[in-house]
Scaffold this motif. Structure first.
Motif, PDB file in Angstrom:
ATOM      1  N   VAL A  75      36.565 -17.208 -22.080  1.00 42.00           N
ATOM      2  CA  VAL A  75      37.394 -17.387 -23.272  1.00 42.00           C
ATOM      3  C   VAL A  75      37.841 -16.033 -23.826  1.00 42.00           C
ATOM      4  O   VAL A  75      38.934 -15.901 -24.390  1.00 42.00           O
ATOM      5  CB  VAL A  75      36.661 -18.244 -24.324  1.00 42.00           C
ATOM      6  N   ARG A  76      37.017 -14.995 -23.646  1.00 47.41           N
ATOM      7  CA  ARG A  76      37.455 -13.655 -24.037  1.00 47.41           C
ATOM      8  C   ARG A  76      38.658 -13.209 -23.207  1.00 47.41           C
ATOM      9  O   ARG A  76      39.583 -12.575 -23.733  1.00 47.41           O
ATOM     10  CB  ARG A  76      36.307 -12.669 -23.876  1.00 47.41           C
ATOM     11  N   ILE A  77      38.640 -13.524 -21.930  1.00 46.11           N
ATOM     12  CA  ILE A  77      39.778 -13.173 -21.075  1.00 46.11           C
ATOM     13  C   ILE A  77      41.024 -13.930 -21.511  1.00 46.11           C
ATOM     14  O   ILE A  77      42.129 -13.377 -21.542  1.00 46.11           O
ATOM     15  CB  ILE A  77      39.428 -13.445 -19.592  1.00 46.11           C
ATOM     16  N   CYS A  78      40.864 -15.189 -21.886  1.00 41.70           N
ATOM     17  CA  CYS A  78      42.009 -15.953 -22.395  1.00 41.70           C
ATOM     18  C   CYS A  78      42.565 -15.312 -23.665  1.00 41.70           C
ATOM     19  O   CYS A  78      43.786 -15.197 -23.843  1.00 41.70           O
ATOM     20  CB  CYS A  78      41.598 -17.396 -22.668  1.00 41.70           C
ATOM     21  N   ALA A  79      41.683 -14.886 -24.560  1.00 43.51           N
ATOM     22  CA  ALA A  79      42.131 -14.251 -25.795  1.00 43.51           C
ATOM     23  C   ALA A  79      42.843 -12.935 -25.500  1.00 43.51           C
ATOM     24  O   ALA A  79      43.875 -12.620 -26.118  1.00 43.51           O
ATOM     25  CB  ALA A  79      40.941 -14.012 -26.722  1.00 43.51           C
ATOM     26  N   ALA A  80      42.312 -12.168 -24.564  1.00 44.41           N
ATOM     27  CA  ALA A  80      42.944 -10.900 -24.193  1.00 44.41           C
ATOM     28  C   ALA A  80      44.310 -11.146 -23.572  1.00 44.41           C
ATOM     29  O   ALA A  80      45.268 -10.408 -23.829  1.00 44.41           O
ATOM     30  CB  ALA A  80      42.045 -10.131 -23.228  1.00 44.41           C
ATOM     31  N   ALA A  81      44.418 -12.174 -22.746  1.00 46.36           N
ATOM     32  CA  ALA A  81      45.695 -12.502 -22.108  1.00 46.36           C
ATOM     33  C   ALA A  81      46.734 -12.899 -23.148  1.00 46.36           C
ATOM     34  O   ALA A  81      47.904 -12.498 -23.060  1.00 46.36           O
ATOM     35  CB  ALA A  81      45.494 -13.625 -21.100  1.00 46.36           C
ATOM     36  N   ALA A  82      46.320 -13.690 -24.143  1.00 43.97           N
ATOM     37  CA  ALA A  82      47.247 -14.091 -25.202  1.00 43.97           C
ATOM     38  C   ALA A  82      47.707 -12.892 -26.013  1.00 43.97           C
ATOM     39  O   ALA A  82      48.872 -12.812 -26.420  1.00 43.97           O
ATOM     40  CB  ALA A  82      46.584 -15.128 -26.109  1.00 43.97           C
ATOM     41  N   ALA A  83      46.811 -11.933 -26.243  1.00 40.39           N
ATOM     42  CA  ALA A  83      47.186 -10.726 -26.970  1.00 40.39           C
ATOM     43  C   ALA A  83      48.154  -9.879 -26.157  1.00 40.39           C
ATOM     44  O   ALA A  83      49.055  -9.244 -26.708  1.00 40.39           O
ATOM     45  CB  ALA A  83      45.940  -9.919 -27.316  1.00 40.39           C
ATOM     46  N   ASP A  84      47.984  -9.875 -24.837  1.00 36.65           N
ATOM     47  CA  ASP A  84      48.815  -9.045 -23.961  1.00 36.65           C
ATOM     48  C   ASP A  84      50.174  -9.669 -23.681  1.00 36.65           C
ATOM     49  O   ASP A  84      51.193  -8.978 -23.683  1.00 36.65           O
ATOM     50  CB  ASP A  84      48.073  -8.805 -22.637  1.00 36.65           C
ATOM     51  N   ALA A  85      50.195 -10.976 -23.440  1.00 32.84           N
ATOM     52  CA  ALA A  85      51.417 -11.627 -22.960  1.00 32.84           C
ATOM     53  C   ALA A  85      51.946 -12.701 -23.895  1.00 32.84           C
ATOM     54  O   ALA A  85      52.976 -13.313 -23.611  1.00 32.84           O
ATOM     55  CB  ALA A  85      51.171 -12.239 -21.573  1.00 32.84           C
ATOM     56  N   GLY A  86      51.258 -12.962 -24.992  1.00 32.70           N
ATOM     57  CA  GLY A  86      51.687 -14.005 -25.911  1.00 32.70           C
ATOM     58  C   GLY A  86      50.941 -15.301 -25.671  1.00 32.70           C
ATOM     59  O   GLY A  86      50.442 -15.553 -24.571  1.00 32.70           O
ATOM     60  N   PRO A  87      50.868 -16.178 -26.689  1.00 38.40           N
ATOM     61  CA  PRO A  87      50.085 -17.410 -26.573  1.00 38.40           C
ATOM     62  C   PRO A  87      50.609 -18.376 -25.519  1.00 38.40           C
ATOM     63  O   PRO A  87      49.862 -19.236 -25.046  1.00 38.40           O
ATOM     64  CB  PRO A  87      50.173 -18.023 -27.972  1.00 38.40           C
ATOM     65  N   GLY A  88      51.880 -18.244 -25.118  1.00 38.60           N
ATOM     66  CA  GLY A  88      52.412 -19.134 -24.093  1.00 38.60           C
ATOM     67  C   GLY A  88      51.749 -18.986 -22.744  1.00 38.60           C
ATOM     68  O   GLY A  88      51.863 -19.878 -21.894  1.00 38.60           O
ATOM     69  N   ILE A  89      51.022 -17.876 -22.534  1.00 43.37           N
ATOM     70  CA  ILE A  89      50.355 -17.663 -21.245  1.00 43.37           C
ATOM     71  C   ILE A  89      49.094 -18.503 -21.116  1.00 43.37           C
ATOM     72  O   ILE A  89      48.566 -18.686 -20.014  1.00 43.37           O
ATOM     73  CB  ILE A  89      50.017 -16.168 -21.058  1.00 43.37           C
ATOM     74  N   LEU A  90      48.587 -19.044 -22.234  1.00 35.48           N
ATOM     75  CA  LEU A  90      47.317 -19.758 -22.174  1.00 35.48           C
ATOM     76  C   LEU A  90      47.370 -20.984 -21.284  1.00 35.48           C
ATOM     77  O   LEU A  90      46.398 -21.290 -20.580  1.00 35.48           O
ATOM     78  CB  LEU A  90      46.867 -20.149 -23.586  1.00 35.48           C
ATOM     79  N   GLY A  91      48.491 -21.709 -21.290  1.00 34.77           N
ATOM     80  CA  GLY A  91      48.589 -22.889 -20.434  1.00 34.77           C
ATOM     81  C   GLY A  91      48.472 -22.541 -18.957  1.00 34.77           C
ATOM     82  O   GLY A  91      47.613 -23.091 -18.243  1.00 34.77           O
ATOM     83  N   PRO A  92      49.307 -21.633 -18.431  1.00 35.89           N
ATOM     84  CA  PRO A  92      49.188 -21.254 -17.020  1.00 35.89           C
ATOM     85  C   PRO A  92      47.831 -20.642 -16.665  1.00 35.89           C
ATOM     86  O   PRO A  92      47.284 -20.919 -15.584  1.00 35.89           O
ATOM     87  CB  PRO A  92      50.321 -20.231 -16.843  1.00 35.89           C
ATOM     88  N   LEU A  93      47.291 -19.821 -17.555  1.00 35.23           N
ATOM     89  CA  LEU A  93      45.997 -19.197 -17.251  1.00 35.23           C
ATOM     90  C   LEU A  93      44.883 -20.232 -17.247  1.00 35.23           C
ATOM     91  O   LEU A  93      43.993 -20.195 -16.377  1.00 35.23           O
ATOM     92  CB  LEU A  93      45.700 -18.095 -18.268  1.00 35.23           C
ATOM     93  N   TYR A  94      44.918 -21.163 -18.191  1.00 38.14           N
ATOM     94  CA  TYR A  94      43.915 -22.232 -18.216  1.00 38.14           C
ATOM     95  C   TYR A  94      43.979 -23.045 -16.929  1.00 38.14           C
ATOM     96  O   TYR A  94      42.945 -23.375 -16.332  1.00 38.14           O
ATOM     97  CB  TYR A  94      44.159 -23.114 -19.439  1.00 38.14           C
ATOM     98  N   THR A  95      45.175 -23.367 -16.479  1.00 36.65           N
ATOM     99  CA  THR A  95      45.312 -24.111 -15.224  1.00 36.65           C
ATOM    100  C   THR A  95      44.724 -23.324 -14.060  1.00 36.65           C
ATOM    101  O   THR A  95      44.015 -23.885 -13.208  1.00 36.65           O
ATOM    102  CB  THR A  95      46.790 -24.434 -14.959  1.00 36.65           C
ATOM    103  N   ALA A  96      44.990 -22.022 -14.020  1.00 37.35           N
ATOM    104  CA  ALA A  96      44.487 -21.202 -12.923  1.00 37.35           C
ATOM    105  C   ALA A  96      42.964 -21.106 -12.938  1.00 37.35           C
ATOM    106  O   ALA A  96      42.311 -21.205 -11.894  1.00 37.35           O
ATOM    107  CB  ALA A  96      45.109 -19.807 -12.997  1.00 37.35           C
TER     108      ALA A  96
END
Length: 210
Positions: A75-96
């Protein structure tokens, strides 16, 4: 009924990548989006924060406490990804992440998170966020957005439909096609009722990721 590309209703979905039940519900939401005018906004919550901090680890055995301590990483990686690329990245990253954790049964494989970042088109250095608390405040803020409404006697998934946060649905396997739409229709209907709190029965099967 088919989903129109316009005038879609936004629905918020809180997940922890580690939870198999949230994963199944998230795959159901993907099916719902195909047959109803709905768009899912993916948001993070933390089972580690819920169980270790808010519940202070009460009633948890050693094995589960250890699992929760490890749950911070994804979940920390998800939060970091959202900070880096925006909250829209959470869907694709969660799927991956979820495909590898749950469908492929690789929750203990350290390569999963790096692979998931690559699949989502994110820089691999974000994997280092798993070992820091840099993004914990962002995690807590998102977590509280859901759990301050829905309460602490539930887990994930949490959906917010038309401003009302609800736990669930917990279902296996994920309904597909019109069956997914019908379950959505029922959830929307009960969520309209003022004072509606709970429908539940005991689980009699393990999660199925088909």
């Amino acid at each position: 009924m088919t989903a129109d590309a316009q005038d879609r209703e936004d629905v918020q979905f809180w997940f922890d990548p580690l939870c198999p039940w949230a994963w199944i519900t998230s795959r159901w939401m993907h099916e719902v989006e195909k047959v109803r005018p709905v768009r899912t906004e993916w948001k993070i919550m933390s089972l580690a924060y819920l169980n270790l901090v808010q519940h202070e680890g009460k009633g948890l055995n050693e094995e589960y406490l250890e699992r929760m301590a490890r749950a911070w990483g994804p979940v920390r990686i998800c939060a970091a990804a959202a900070a880096d690329a925006g909250p829209g990245i959470l869907g694709p990253l969660y799927t991956a992440i979820g495909t590898r954790f749950h469908n492929q049964g690789r929750r203990e494989d350290p390569a999963v998170l790096t692979e998931a970042l690559q699949e989502a088109g994110l820089p691999e250095w974000l994997v280092d966020a798993a070992e820091t608390d840099e993004f914990d405040e962002a995690i807590k803020k998102s977590h509280h957005e859901a759990f301050d409404q829905v309460g602490l006697d539930v887990g994930t998934p949490v959906l917010r439909i038309r401003g009302k946060a609800l736990f669930g649905p917990v279902i296996t396997p994920a309904p597909k096609g019109e069956a997914a739409g019908e379950l959505w229709d029922g959830l929307v209907l009960v969520s309209k009722a003022d004072g509606f709190f709970e429908l539940k029965r005991s689980r009699d099967r393990a999660p199925s990721f088909e």
